[in-house]
Design a protein around this motif. Sequence first.
Motif, PDB file in Angstrom:
ATOM      1  N   SER A  87     -38.573 -29.420  10.901  1.00 21.56           N
ATOM      2  CA  SER A  87     -38.466 -30.871  11.056  1.00 21.56           C
ATOM      3  C   SER A  87     -39.527 -31.603  10.238  1.00 21.56           C
ATOM      4  O   SER A  87     -39.322 -32.762   9.859  1.00 21.56           O
ATOM      5  N   GLY A  88     -40.638 -30.944   9.952  1.00 20.67           N
ATOM      6  CA  GLY A  88     -41.690 -31.580   9.173  1.00 20.67           C
ATOM      7  C   GLY A  88     -41.375 -31.690   7.698  1.00 20.67           C
ATOM      8  O   GLY A  88     -42.178 -32.254   6.938  1.00 20.67           O
ATOM      9  N   LEU A  89     -40.230 -31.164   7.288  1.00 18.77           N
ATOM     10  CA  LEU A  89     -39.834 -31.229   5.880  1.00 18.77           C
ATOM     11  C   LEU A  89     -38.501 -31.952   5.696  1.00 18.77           C
ATOM     12  O   LEU A  89     -37.904 -31.862   4.618  1.00 18.77           O
ATOM     13  N   ARG A  90     -38.036 -32.645   6.701  1.00 18.98           N
ATOM     14  CA  ARG A  90     -36.736 -33.310   6.608  1.00 18.98           C
ATOM     15  C   ARG A  90     -36.682 -34.217   5.383  1.00 18.98           C
ATOM     16  O   ARG A  90     -37.606 -34.993   5.107  1.00 18.98           O
ATOM     17  N   GLY A  91     -35.589 -34.084   4.635  1.00 24.57           N
ATOM     18  CA  GLY A  91     -35.378 -34.926   3.473  1.00 24.57           C
ATOM     19  C   GLY A  91     -36.078 -34.466   2.207  1.00 24.57           C
ATOM     20  O   GLY A  91     -35.910 -35.084   1.151  1.00 24.57           O
ATOM     21  N   LYS A  92     -36.850 -33.393   2.289  1.00 34.18           N
ATOM     22  CA  LYS A  92     -37.599 -32.914   1.128  1.00 34.18           C
ATOM     23  C   LYS A  92     -36.798 -31.875   0.347  1.00 34.18           C
ATOM     24  O   LYS A  92     -36.063 -31.059   0.926  1.00 34.18           O
ATOM     25  N   ASN A  93     -36.982 -31.879  -0.961  1.00 37.15           N
ATOM     26  CA  ASN A  93     -36.523 -30.773  -1.800  1.00 37.15           C
ATOM     27  C   ASN A  93     -37.650 -29.743  -1.858  1.00 37.15           C
ATOM     28  O   ASN A  93     -38.747 -30.041  -2.355  1.00 37.15           O
ATOM     29  N   VAL A  94     -37.394 -28.574  -1.324  1.00 35.13           N
ATOM     30  CA  VAL A  94     -38.432 -27.551  -1.206  1.00 35.13           C
ATOM     31  C   VAL A  94     -38.122 -26.438  -2.195  1.00 35.13           C
ATOM     32  O   VAL A  94     -37.065 -25.789  -2.112  1.00 35.13           O
ATOM     33  N   PHE A 108     -50.093 -36.237  -6.471  1.00 33.16           N
ATOM     34  CA  PHE A 108     -49.890 -34.992  -5.725  1.00 33.16           C
ATOM     35  C   PHE A 108     -51.218 -34.430  -5.227  1.00 33.16           C
ATOM     36  O   PHE A 108     -52.285 -34.696  -5.786  1.00 33.16           O
ATOM     37  N   ALA A 109     -51.128 -33.625  -4.193  1.00 29.50           N
ATOM     38  CA  ALA A 109     -52.261 -32.840  -3.699  1.00 29.50           C
ATOM     39  C   ALA A 109     -51.786 -31.413  -3.495  1.00 29.50           C
ATOM     40  O   ALA A 109     -50.576 -31.146  -3.406  1.00 29.50           O
ATOM     41  N   ALA A 110     -52.738 -30.492  -3.435  1.00 33.11           N
ATOM     42  CA  ALA A 110     -52.367 -29.072  -3.309  1.00 33.11           C
ATOM     43  C   ALA A 110     -53.386 -28.349  -2.453  1.00 33.11           C
ATOM     44  O   ALA A 110     -54.561 -28.736  -2.378  1.00 33.11           O
ATOM     45  N   LYS A 111     -52.935 -27.296  -1.820  1.00 31.75           N
ATOM     46  CA  LYS A 111     -53.808 -26.369  -1.100  1.00 31.75           C
ATOM     47  C   LYS A 111     -53.418 -24.953  -1.504  1.00 31.75           C
ATOM     48  O   LYS A 111     -52.228 -24.651  -1.670  1.00 31.75           O
ATOM     49  N   THR A 112     -54.435 -24.079  -1.641  1.00 26.96           N
ATOM     50  CA  THR A 112     -54.211 -22.751  -2.211  1.00 26.96           C
ATOM     51  C   THR A 112     -54.960 -21.681  -1.415  1.00 26.96           C
ATOM     52  O   THR A 112     -56.108 -21.885  -0.999  1.00 26.96           O
ATOM     53  N   GLY A 113     -54.297 -20.558  -1.217  1.00 28.32           N
ATOM     54  CA  GLY A 113     -54.913 -19.402  -0.560  1.00 28.32           C
ATOM     55  C   GLY A 113     -54.462 -18.121  -1.224  1.00 28.32           C
ATOM     56  O   GLY A 113     -54.030 -18.109  -2.382  1.00 28.32           O
ATOM     57  N   PHE A 114     -54.554 -17.023  -0.491  1.00 28.43           N
ATOM     58  CA  PHE A 114     -54.128 -15.718  -1.003  1.00 28.43           C
ATOM     59  C   PHE A 114     -53.195 -15.047   0.008  1.00 28.43           C
ATOM     60  O   PHE A 114     -53.375 -15.181   1.227  1.00 28.43           O
ATOM     61  N   ASP A 170     -41.795 -38.282  -4.105  1.00 31.54           N
ATOM     62  CA  ASP A 170     -42.281 -38.205  -2.729  1.00 31.54           C
ATOM     63  C   ASP A 170     -41.561 -37.136  -1.911  1.00 31.54           C
ATOM     64  O   ASP A 170     -42.089 -36.668  -0.895  1.00 31.54           O
ATOM     65  N   ASN A 171     -40.373 -36.765  -2.333  1.00 31.33           N
ATOM     66  CA  ASN A 171     -39.592 -35.775  -1.585  1.00 31.33           C
ATOM     67  C   ASN A 171     -39.649 -34.386  -2.230  1.00 31.33           C
ATOM     68  O   ASN A 171     -38.813 -33.532  -1.925  1.00 31.33           O
ATOM     69  N   THR A 172     -40.626 -34.170  -3.105  1.00 28.51           N
ATOM     70  CA  THR A 172     -40.773 -32.859  -3.743  1.00 28.51           C
ATOM     71  C   THR A 172     -41.877 -32.058  -3.054  1.00 28.51           C
ATOM     72  O   THR A 172     -43.005 -32.540  -2.893  1.00 28.51           O
ATOM     73  N   VAL A 173     -41.544 -30.856  -2.630  1.00 29.76           N
ATOM     74  CA  VAL A 173     -42.527 -29.904  -2.098  1.00 29.76           C
ATOM     75  C   VAL A 173     -42.326 -28.600  -2.851  1.00 29.76           C
ATOM     76  O   VAL A 173     -41.215 -28.055  -2.859  1.00 29.76           O
ATOM     77  N   MET A 174     -43.390 -28.135  -3.486  1.00 35.97           N
ATOM     78  CA  MET A 174     -43.300 -26.869  -4.217  1.00 35.97           C
ATOM     79  C   MET A 174     -44.286 -25.864  -3.627  1.00 35.97           C
ATOM     80  O   MET A 174     -45.463 -26.166  -3.453  1.00 35.97           O
ATOM     81  N   VAL A 175     -43.776 -24.696  -3.305  1.00 37.59           N
ATOM     82  CA  VAL A 175     -44.611 -23.567  -2.914  1.00 37.59           C
ATOM     83  C   VAL A 175     -44.494 -22.545  -4.032  1.00 37.59           C
ATOM     84  O   VAL A 175     -43.407 -22.008  -4.269  1.00 37.59           O
ATOM     85  N   PHE A 176     -45.588 -22.308  -4.757  1.00 39.81           N
ATOM     86  CA  PHE A 176     -45.501 -21.302  -5.818  1.00 39.81           C
ATOM     87  C   PHE A 176     -46.579 -20.241  -5.631  1.00 39.81           C
ATOM     88  O   PHE A 176     -47.682 -20.536  -5.173  1.00 39.81           O
ATOM     89  N   LEU A 177     -46.230 -19.025  -5.972  1.00 43.16           N
ATOM     90  CA  LEU A 177     -47.098 -17.874  -5.728  1.00 43.16           C
ATOM     91  C   LEU A 177     -46.753 -16.747  -6.679  1.00 43.16           C
ATOM     92  O   LEU A 177     -45.698 -16.741  -7.326  1.00 43.16           O
ATOM     93  N   GLY A 178     -47.632 -15.768  -6.731  1.00 43.73           N
ATOM     94  CA  GLY A 178     -47.333 -14.558  -7.475  1.00 43.73           C
ATOM     95  C   GLY A 178     -46.549 -13.590  -6.620  1.00 43.73           C
ATOM     96  O   GLY A 178     -46.635 -13.615  -5.387  1.00 43.73           O
ATOM     97  N   ASP A 179     -45.769 -12.746  -7.272  1.00 45.63           N
ATOM     98  CA  ASP A 179     -45.074 -11.704  -6.513  1.00 45.63           C
ATOM     99  C   ASP A 179     -45.953 -10.470  -6.341  1.00 45.63           C
ATOM    100  O   ASP A 179     -45.925  -9.813  -5.318  1.00 45.63           O
ATOM    101  N   HIS A 180     -46.767 -10.171  -7.358  1.00 44.57           N
ATOM    102  CA  HIS A 180     -47.654  -9.004  -7.300  1.00 44.57           C
ATOM    103  C   HIS A 180     -48.655  -9.086  -8.432  1.00 44.57           C
ATOM    104  O   HIS A 180     -48.530  -9.908  -9.350  1.00 44.57           O
ATOM    105  N   ASP A 208     -46.315 -36.301  -0.468  1.00 42.80           N
ATOM    106  CA  ASP A 208     -46.361 -36.871   0.875  1.00 42.80           C
ATOM    107  C   ASP A 208     -47.525 -36.243   1.653  1.00 42.80           C
ATOM    108  O   ASP A 208     -47.521 -35.034   1.908  1.00 42.80           O
ATOM    109  N   PRO A 209     -48.536 -37.021   2.065  1.00 39.39           N
ATOM    110  CA  PRO A 209     -49.696 -36.455   2.771  1.00 39.39           C
ATOM    111  C   PRO A 209     -49.340 -35.732   4.058  1.00 39.39           C
ATOM    112  O   PRO A 209     -50.049 -34.812   4.478  1.00 39.39           O
ATOM    113  N   SER A 210     -48.253 -36.130   4.699  1.00 45.44           N
ATOM    114  CA  SER A 210     -47.900 -35.506   5.976  1.00 45.44           C
ATOM    115  C   SER A 210     -47.578 -34.026   5.826  1.00 45.44           C
ATOM    116  O   SER A 210     -47.714 -33.255   6.785  1.00 45.44           O
TER     117      SER A 210
END
Length: 561
Positions: A245-252, A290-296, A484-494, A517-519
């Motif tokens: 529900s926190g991503l309603r309307g977003k292109n993920v 845009f803003a981003a957060k990154t981990g491993f 505003d409706n764009t959410v991208m999750v990008f990562l390495g596979d290996h 979107d800050p939310s």
Amino acid sequence: MSLLTRLRRQPEQGSDDRTPPSTVRRVLAVTATVLAFLLVLFALVAPDDLSKLTPLAFVRIPVEGLVGIVVLLLLPNRWRRPVAIVAGAALGVLTILKLTNMGFYASLNRPFDPVYDWSFLGPGLEFVQGQVGEFGGWAAAALVIVVAIGLIVFTALSVSRLGGFVANHRTGTVRGVAVLAVVWLVLAPTGAQLAPGQPLAASNAAALAVNDLRQVSADIKDQREFANQVSSDAYVGTAHDKLLSGLRGKNVLLVFVESYGRSAVMNSSFAPGIDAVLDAGTQKLQQAGFAAKTGFLTSSTFGGGSWLAHSTLESGVDVNSQYRYNNLVNGNRFTLARAFKDAGWRTFADDPANTRDWVPETQFYGYDSVYDSRNVGYKGPVFSYATMPDQYTMNFIRQHELAKPGPAFGEIDLVSSHVPWAPLPQLVDWNAMGDGSMFGPQAANGKQVKDVWPDQAKVQQAYGESIQYSLNTLISYLQNFGDDNTVMVFLGDHQPGTLVSGTDADHDVPISIVAKDPSVLNRVAGWGWTDGLKPSPHAPVWPMSSFRDRFLAAFGDQVTK
């Protein structure tokens, strides 16, 4: 004495330099015995890791050889040769496994699994065919089979020949074995070694056989354990209106960047260049709102087997072998794709590396639309393994999926950073690439595989440049087309193979969530991830299999786990 008689007795011109036939036979016999000894010595003491294959690794005493000599000496004459041939053939098979381990350590940083890893034969053949053509690939496969059979045959004959030699030199052999056995017993408890990790008192062949038997037993046990893991799913039965529900309307967009591992961003010669791209990209995206957060995340695979990582992240279970993968996709495990589809998103997958139908994409993941190299209208050149540039892939999705009404979720697999990392495409005007024909000069004029391989420094540089290209593609895409409706999750596979990342590399890969979107990022504020695209060395490290549940919990109406 007649002239004829004298001529018959006269030596022919140059005959003084000729070696008597008996001497030639003795030289050939000695040569054959020495070669047989060297082959058997290699089979017994050679390490199964190329990084440890040094001349000093062969200055060792193999206990299997000593035991084998004693057995051959004790056998009756009529049994000696048959037993030697059978034992030699078995040693030949172990040698093939050892050579296979060398290849797996060099690419996947682990030994060959005798139960599950046969599945790599198909993708391996396809990769070779992509480099040398279909005929060349089949020719290479045939050569490998011939060499394998030849190795078994020649090892069997070598052991048989050495068995005959020790039987004909029984007294000297017994004395030599007795001395070497005493030396072995003295050295074994001390672990003395001339080469790192290679003790003088060797037992390589026996250890390899025991380890493979243990692996078979562990694989059988793993089958039961994995079945239990798959069947236990906290999200089964979750109401559709409670999902995401926190991503309603977003292109993920879930984007996998091929071989984007921890080594790309730290502790390597090529990390500074990639880090500069990430730092500059963070600033560019901030300017675009845009803003981003990154981990491993810790991937389930290393150096290859991308589909194992994809299914691990999507399913929430650790898919680290082909058996696990086959078991998973033949079931009904809940995936991220299913969650988005159930919650009302249009779903799609784009894997440009595929040249044929990938059945799990429709039957297991259940994507509404599936794209690959055959149905995206690309008319440009291939870039070695990569069938098309990453930029073309992202542009196709923009034009053919994200232009449709309603929110979409899609998995996109980028392949420009796939080995062998040459030639590489360059960014072009997004609105001018057309059907991709314009990339022709880039493929023709860029660095070719022969210009890069097998020089390690050049390979690492090419790898770094390929990651920079893929990351710049994503950054540019978000700058130009993100909203505003764009959410991208990008990562390495290996991680990339050990030639690039080293033999001490872990399985960690960076992962970033980018949104305007800050939310969206507020929901993951408690994860402790680094702000921006570049992960801190102290960023949290999670198993890749934990991401599904954490993501669904963060963006759903209820936390079920």
